[in-house]
Design a protein around this motif. Structure first.
Motif, PDB file in Angstrom:
ATOM      1  N   VAL A 133       0.827  -1.207   0.000  1.00 44.75           N
ATOM      2  CA  VAL A 133       0.000   0.000   0.000  1.00 44.75           C
ATOM      3  C   VAL A 133       0.862   1.258   0.000  1.00 44.75           C
ATOM      4  O   VAL A 133       0.511   2.266  -0.616  1.00 44.75           O
ATOM      5  CB  VAL A 133      -0.945  -0.022   1.218  1.00 44.75           C
ATOM      6  CG1 VAL A 133      -1.660   1.311   1.375  1.00 44.75           C
ATOM      7  CG2 VAL A 133      -1.964  -1.142   1.069  1.00 44.75           C
ATOM      8  N   THR A 134       2.017   1.203   0.650  1.00 49.25           N
ATOM      9  CA  THR A 134       2.888   2.373   0.758  1.00 49.25           C
ATOM     10  C   THR A 134       3.444   2.823  -0.588  1.00 49.25           C
ATOM     11  O   THR A 134       3.893   3.958  -0.720  1.00 49.25           O
ATOM     12  CB  THR A 134       4.055   2.077   1.712  1.00 49.25           C
ATOM     13  OG1 THR A 134       4.593   0.782   1.410  1.00 49.25           O
ATOM     14  CG2 THR A 134       3.591   2.075   3.157  1.00 49.25           C
ATOM     15  N   ALA A 135       3.419   1.955  -1.580  1.00 46.64           N
ATOM     16  CA  ALA A 135       3.858   2.324  -2.931  1.00 46.64           C
ATOM     17  C   ALA A 135       2.671   2.533  -3.868  1.00 46.64           C
ATOM     18  O   ALA A 135       2.753   3.326  -4.813  1.00 46.64           O
ATOM     19  CB  ALA A 135       4.785   1.255  -3.503  1.00 46.64           C
ATOM     20  N   LYS A 144       8.818   6.474  -3.481  1.00 47.98           N
ATOM     21  CA  LYS A 144       9.542   6.721  -4.725  1.00 47.98           C
ATOM     22  C   LYS A 144       9.266   5.632  -5.755  1.00 47.98           C
ATOM     23  O   LYS A 144       9.197   5.917  -6.960  1.00 47.98           O
ATOM     24  CB  LYS A 144      11.043   6.805  -4.422  1.00 47.98           C
ATOM     25  CG  LYS A 144      11.900   7.243  -5.607  1.00 47.98           C
ATOM     26  CD  LYS A 144      11.605   8.680  -5.990  1.00 47.98           C
ATOM     27  CE  LYS A 144      12.547   9.152  -7.088  1.00 47.98           C
ATOM     28  NZ  LYS A 144      12.254  10.541  -7.504  1.00 47.98           N
ATOM     29  N   TRP A 145       9.115   4.380  -5.305  1.00 49.63           N
ATOM     30  CA  TRP A 145       8.766   3.300  -6.235  1.00 49.63           C
ATOM     31  C   TRP A 145       7.497   3.652  -6.999  1.00 49.63           C
ATOM     32  O   TRP A 145       7.446   3.569  -8.227  1.00 49.63           O
ATOM     33  CB  TRP A 145       8.534   1.995  -5.486  1.00 49.63           C
ATOM     34  CG  TRP A 145       9.725   1.402  -4.823  1.00 49.63           C
ATOM     35  CD1 TRP A 145      11.037   1.769  -4.967  1.00 49.63           C
ATOM     36  CD2 TRP A 145       9.711   0.327  -3.873  1.00 49.63           C
ATOM     37  NE1 TRP A 145      11.837   0.998  -4.175  1.00 49.63           N
ATOM     38  CE2 TRP A 145      11.050   0.100  -3.501  1.00 49.63           C
ATOM     39  CE3 TRP A 145       8.716  -0.460  -3.315  1.00 49.63           C
ATOM     40  CZ2 TRP A 145      11.403  -0.899  -2.586  1.00 49.63           C
ATOM     41  CZ3 TRP A 145       9.059  -1.438  -2.404  1.00 49.63           C
ATOM     42  CH2 TRP A 145      10.393  -1.668  -2.048  1.00 49.63           C
ATOM     43  N   GLY A 146       6.463   4.011  -6.252  1.00 55.32           N
ATOM     44  CA  GLY A 146       5.172   4.285  -6.876  1.00 55.32           C
ATOM     45  C   GLY A 146       5.203   5.506  -7.771  1.00 55.32           C
ATOM     46  O   GLY A 146       4.683   5.490  -8.895  1.00 55.32           O
ATOM     47  N   GLU A 147       5.817   6.595  -7.308  1.00 56.63           N
ATOM     48  CA  GLU A 147       5.852   7.825  -8.090  1.00 56.63           C
ATOM     49  C   GLU A 147       6.661   7.648  -9.366  1.00 56.63           C
ATOM     50  O   GLU A 147       6.232   8.058 -10.458  1.00 56.63           O
ATOM     51  CB  GLU A 147       6.424   8.958  -7.240  1.00 56.63           C
ATOM     52  CG  GLU A 147       5.522   9.374  -6.092  1.00 56.63           C
ATOM     53  CD  GLU A 147       6.139  10.446  -5.232  1.00 56.63           C
ATOM     54  OE1 GLU A 147       5.392  11.129  -4.494  1.00 56.63           O
ATOM     55  OE2 GLU A 147       7.382  10.617  -5.286  1.00 56.63           O
ATOM     56  N   SER A 148       7.827   7.037  -9.264  1.00 57.60           N
ATOM     57  CA  SER A 148       8.697   6.897 -10.431  1.00 57.60           C
ATOM     58  C   SER A 148       8.146   5.896 -11.443  1.00 57.60           C
ATOM     59  O   SER A 148       8.484   5.957 -12.627  1.00 57.60           O
ATOM     60  CB  SER A 148      10.103   6.475  -9.994  1.00 57.60           C
ATOM     61  OG  SER A 148      10.073   5.229  -9.327  1.00 57.60           O
ATOM     62  N   TYR A 149       7.287   4.977 -11.000  1.00 59.57           N
ATOM     63  CA  TYR A 149       6.678   4.028 -11.928  1.00 59.57           C
ATOM     64  C   TYR A 149       5.777   4.747 -12.934  1.00 59.57           C
ATOM     65  O   TYR A 149       5.602   4.293 -14.067  1.00 59.57           O
ATOM     66  CB  TYR A 149       5.857   2.993 -11.154  1.00 59.57           C
ATOM     67  CG  TYR A 149       5.523   1.752 -11.948  1.00 59.57           C
ATOM     68  CD1 TYR A 149       6.438   0.710 -12.061  1.00 59.57           C
ATOM     69  CD2 TYR A 149       4.289   1.610 -12.581  1.00 59.57           C
ATOM     70  CE1 TYR A 149       6.144  -0.431 -12.791  1.00 59.57           C
ATOM     71  CE2 TYR A 149       3.977   0.471 -13.307  1.00 59.57           C
ATOM     72  CZ  TYR A 149       4.904  -0.549 -13.408  1.00 59.57           C
ATOM     73  OH  TYR A 149       4.601  -1.681 -14.140  1.00 59.57           O
TER      74      TYR A 149
END
Length: 383
Positions: free
Chosen positions: A148-150, A336-341
Motif C-alpha cells: 500500500v505504501t507504494a 519513490k517506487w510508486g511515483e517513479s513508476y
C-alpha cells in the motif's frame, strides 16, 4: 486523552452492525478483484451492508464471476450484486460508483521482497487508477493491494497527470494492521480485543508500521523491555501467520484481510452518508507540518462526504519516535517506487547513500496537545 477519545468513538462505531436506516443516496461500490478469494469473502460481508445499494464485482479475466454473483444474490439482503469481467468493462464498472475498492492482485508470500511484490501488482493498480481518473475522478479510491505504501503514490501520480488529483479521495487501507495490533494487545493483556484501540502510524509492513502503544491502557503500564517485545510481536504477526498458512498449504491471510477491507469500506460508506462518528487509520497524503517529514504516511483519519475530512497525529513517546524515524527511511523509498513508476524517473540505485536526517517535529508535542488536527481543506497548492 487520545486513547479516551479514540476508544469512545470506536465503541460508538462498533455498538452494532451498519445502521439499518435507508441510505440518503443509492450507494454503489465497485470491488476490483471480485473473483479472488479475498474478493469473494469481502463481497460476502459487503452484501450484508444495508447502506450499499449495488455491489459491482470486477475481474480482469473475461470470465469466472457469474456463478459467484449468483451465489451472493441468493443471500436474502437488499444489496444487489452485479458482475463485470474483462478490461473492456472496467469503464462501466467504475462509472458512477461512489467507492472503488482495489483488492486482489498478487498476495504477499513468506520471504518475498516488497519490491518484487510491487512489480507484480503495479500494473494491476495502475490500470484501475487510469480508468477512475478518466471516468470517475470523484469516487473514493480505496487501495488494499500490497504494498500500500507504494500503490497510493502510484495512483496519486496518475490522478495528477490527469489533473484531477484530490488527496482526500485516495486512501490506502491499513485496517488489517490495526486489527492485528488490537488482537495481539488483547491476547497479551487478557482483555477483549474489540475494546482495544491502538492507533497505527508509519506504513503497512513489518519494518514500517509503528503501533502507538503509549496511547493504550496496556502500554504505559509495561516496562520498556516488555513494550519492545510486544512491538516486535505486532510487527511480525503477518509474517508468522503467512509462514503457518503456507506450511499448511492454505495460502495467504485472506480471512483477516477481507474482514479489515469490509470494515473500512463500511466506514467510508457511513462517511459518505455523514453517519461516521469514529476514527480509522489509513495511509494517505500528508499536509501541513507533517508533509516535510513524510509526504504519505499512515495516520488517524476522520471520514465524511468528501472522503478524508481531517488527519490526526497521536502523541508518541521517545521510543516510538525513534521507530518512526527508522520506518520513514523505508517509506520514502517505497513512495519513490510508486511515483517513479508513473513519472518515468529512474528508481533509486541499490547502493548506500548518505541520507539527510529529518527532524520529526510532529513527535515533539507537549502533553497538553496530544492530537494534532490537520484540516484537509488547507492542502497546499502543490498537492
Amino acid at each position: 486523552m487520545f486513547r479516551n477519545i479514540y476508544k469512545t468513538n470506536f465503541l460508538l462505531r462498533n455498538l452494532c452492525n451498519p445502521p439499518v436506516c435507508p441510505p440518503i443516496v443509492p450507494m454503489v461500490v465497485t470491488l476490483i478483484g471480485g473473483s479472488s478469494r479475498v474478493g469473494q469473502l469481502t463481497a460476502l460481508q459487503l452484501k450484508q451492508c444495508s447502506l450499499i445499494h449495488e455491489l459491482r464485482l470486477f475481474e480482469f479475466k473475461p470470465f469466472g464471476q457469474t456463478g459467484v454473483v449468483m451465489d451472493l444474490n441468493h443471500m436474502p439482503f437488499s444489496t444487489k450484486v452485479v458482475s463485470y469481467s474483462g478490461l473492456d468493462s472496467l469503464r462501466d464498472a467504475v462509472t458512477d460508483a461512489q467507492v472503488v475498492v482495489i483488492c486482489g492482485g498478487e498476495p504477499p508470500k513468506p520471504t518475498m521482497k516488497e519490491y518484487d511484490l510491487f512489480l507484480e501488482n503495479a500494473d494491476y493498480v495502475r490500470d484501475v487508477a487510469l480508468h477512475t481518473a478518466e471516468f470517475n475522478p470523484n469516487t473514493i479510491l480505496c487501495i488494499t493491494t500490497p504494498p500500500v505504501t507504494a500503490m497510493v503514490p502510484l495512483a496519486s501520480e496518475e490522478y495528477k497527470r490527469a489533473k484531477v488529483y484530490d488527496p482526500k479521495k485516495i486512501i490506502g487501507v491499513t485496517t488489517l494492521g490495526v486489527a492485528r495490533t488490537n488482537s495481539v494487545i488483547g491476547a497479551y493483556s487478557e482483555q477483549d480485543p474489540g475494546a482495544v484501540m491502538c492507533p497505527l502510524i508509519g506504513g503497512m509492513g513489518t519494518s514500517t508500521m509503528v503501533p502507538v502503544l503509549s496511547q493504550t491502557e496496556t502500554g504505559p503500564k509495561l516496562p520498556k523491555p516488555a513494550v519492545e517485545l510486544l512491538h516486535n510481536k505486532i510487527c511480525k504477526s503477518e509474517d508468522e501467520a503467512l509462514s503457518l498458512k503456507y506450511l499448511e498449504n492454505s495460502g495467504p491471510c485472506i480471512l483477516s484481510s477481507s474482514f479489515a477491507t469490509a470494515r473500512f469500506v463500511t466506514s467510508v460508506v457511513q462517511g459518505l452518508n455523514d453517519n461516521f462518528k469514529g476514527y480509522e487509520c489509513a495511509f494517505v497524503r500528508q499536509t501541513g507540518h507533517i508533509e516535510p517529514f513524510l509526504s504519505y504516511m499512515t495516520s488517524v483519519i476522520k471520514l465524511n462526504r468528501k472522503g478524508v475530512k481531517s488527519l490526526h497525529m497521536p502523541y508518541v513517546n521517545d521510543m516510538e519516535g525513534e521507530k518512526l524515524q527508522k520506518a520513514a527511511i523505508i517509506i520514502r523509498k517505497q513512495i519513490k517506487w510508486g511515483e517513479s513508476y508513473v513519472t518515468g524517473e529512474l528508481l533509486e540505485k541499490k547502493r548506500r547513500v548518505r541520507r539527510p536526517i529529518h527532524e520529526c517535529e510532529i513527535i515533539k508535542l507537549d502533553e497538553q496537545s496530544r492530537i494534532c488536527d490537520i484540516g484537509m481543506d488547507k492542502c497546499s497548492d502543490k498537492c
